[in-house]
Write a protein that holds these residues in place. Structure first.
Motif, PDB file in Angstrom:
ATOM      1  N   LYS A  51       0.689  -1.151  -0.246  1.00 41.59           N
ATOM      2  CA  LYS A  51       0.095   0.005  -0.279  1.00 41.59           C
ATOM      3  C   LYS A  51       0.788   1.468  -0.073  1.00 41.59           C
ATOM      4  O   LYS A  51       0.256   2.413  -0.291  1.00 41.59           O
ATOM      5  CB  LYS A  51      -1.130  -0.076   1.155  1.00 41.59           C
ATOM      6  CG  LYS A  51      -1.989  -1.083   0.966  1.00 41.59           C
ATOM      7  CD  LYS A  51      -2.906  -0.746  -0.308  1.00 41.59           C
ATOM      8  CE  LYS A  51      -3.884  -1.924  -0.495  1.00 41.59           C
ATOM      9  NZ  LYS A  51      -4.955  -1.429  -1.605  1.00 41.59           N
ATOM     10  N   THR A  82      -3.322   0.317   4.397  1.00 42.48           N
ATOM     11  CA  THR A  82      -3.288   1.615   3.612  1.00 42.48           C
ATOM     12  C   THR A  82      -3.195   2.731   4.842  1.00 42.48           C
ATOM     13  O   THR A  82      -2.523   3.736   4.351  1.00 42.48           O
ATOM     14  CB  THR A  82      -4.854   1.860   2.619  1.00 42.48           C
ATOM     15  OG1 THR A  82      -4.692   0.570   1.927  1.00 42.48           O
ATOM     16  CG2 THR A  82      -4.725   2.929   2.109  1.00 42.48           C
ATOM     17  N   ASN A 156      -5.282   3.659  -8.216  1.00 43.64           N
ATOM     18  CA  ASN A 156      -5.126   2.300  -7.376  1.00 43.64           C
ATOM     19  C   ASN A 156      -4.683   1.085  -8.284  1.00 43.64           C
ATOM     20  O   ASN A 156      -3.864   0.424  -8.048  1.00 43.64           O
ATOM     21  CB  ASN A 156      -6.091   2.376  -6.410  1.00 43.64           C
ATOM     22  CG  ASN A 156      -6.091   1.102  -5.765  1.00 43.64           C
ATOM     23  OD1 ASN A 156      -5.025   0.399  -5.546  1.00 43.64           O
ATOM     24  ND2 ASN A 156      -7.003   0.798  -4.811  1.00 43.64           N
TER      25      ASN A 156
END
Ligand SMILES: Cc1ncc(COP(=O)(O)O)c(C=O)c1O
Length: 317
Positions: A51, A82, A156
């Motif tokens: 992440k 994250t 992402n």
């Protein structure tokens, strides 16, 4: 390519150490001489997970778009990795962070976030990640913060296509199978696309928790709320893995290959071993998305060995 803003990443900074992770052959775990299994080990990123790539890409994009002022608060819902990655990246770039965290995450995750000075906002685990995401949106609005939105932002996916997937193609052009856990769907979609562009025959296998079980960072397709990101077309197969088996394999990875990898790595390895059974020859790349240190205070291997009936109650978020 989500290139950081000019001057954003100095060459010897923590931010510059993100990515370019090693591809490590699992010589002792590969079950057949002709089938080689390689782990893309993301535990070497500064905060120990994949992440870091996403947090850096998203924060740099917000900066480029002029959406962040120095000292402003970034808000995100996350069950762990994250949040920790964002905490590191945001602090390095001069922003505050507020994280919506479901109760029941391993204590080390909350401790690490507090170490980074993150403001924690707890929510009920029953609401799941969907509830946490809704809460983060409300919180961002109430406090004038900027939501990160890893579940919706196409960067992402792109960051994995242009970095994680690209690194795999460069390191092992002869890759036949790719196995990865599914959370937001960013990794599997981005890497899967890059590998299939390289060779359309590459088989992409998604790993999810078995019904009623929770594994750190992974989501069942049926519970999926990241549909905008997750491209089902890249997926050739999905495999459901249980918590006990994942924890056992997490330990095997350490004992036999010398890597302290996380719980989702154990789950992904289970799927990779099943794929290996179907091949005569070939190369499998399995994603080890994080290192395992933060799970150790819960002594997961003890629980797995006892085959504890309560194991499935543990929130391996
Ligand atoms: C430990 C771990 N493994 C796998 C994943 C899945 O990655 P993605 O969100 O890219 O699908 C995550 C996501 O948070 C994670 O934390």
């Amino acid at each position: 390519m989500p290139t950081p803003a000019p001057g954003a990443v100095r060459s010897h900074s923590a931010l510059a150490q993100i990515g370019d992770t090693p591809l490590i052959e699992l010589r002792h775990l590969s079950p057949k001489p002709g089938v080689r299994i390689f782990a893309k080990f993301e535990g070497t990123n500064p905060t120990g997970s994949i992440k870091d790539r996403v947090a850096r890409a998203l924060v740099c994009a917000l900066e480029r778009e002029g959406k962040l002022r120095p000292g402003q608060r970034i808000v995100e819902a996350s069950s762990g990795n994250t949040a920790i990655a964002l905490a590191m990246v945001a602090r390095q770039r001069g922003y505050k962070v507020c994280v919506v965290l479901p109760e029941g995450v391993p204590p080390m995750i909350a401790d690490t976030l507090m170490l980074f000075g993150v403001h924690l906002h707890w929510c009920k685990p029953l609401a799941g990640m969907r509830g946490a995401i809704e809460e983060a949106e409300k919180l961002a609005e109430a406090c004038g913060g900027v939501p990160l939105r890893q579940f919706q932002n196409p960067l992402n996916v792109q960051v994995h296509e242009t970095t994680t997937g690209e690194e795999i193609v460069q390191a092992l052009p002869e890759v036949d199978v790719f196995v990865a856990g599914v959370g937001t769907g960013g990794t599997i979609t981005g890497v899967g696309r890059r590998l299939k562009r390289h060779n359309p025959k590459v088989r992409v296998v998604g790993v999810e928790p078995r019904m009623g079980e929770r594994l750190q960072g992974l989501t069942r397709l049926e519970d999926h709320f990241a549909a905008p990101l997750f491209d089902l077309d890249v997926l050739d197969r999905r495999m459901l893995v249980g918590a006990a088996r994942s924890l056992q394999l997490m330990r095997e990875i350490t004992l036999r290959e010398g890597l302290v990898a996380g719980v989702s790595s154990g789950a992904a390895l289970h799927a990779a071993l099943r794929e290996a059974e179907t091949l005569e020859r070939g190369n499998i790349v399995v994603m080890f998305s994080d290192s395992g240190w933060k799970y150790l205070p819960s002594r997961p291997w003890d629980a797995a060995q006892r085959d504890d009936p309560d194991l499935d109650e543990v929130h391996w978020w």
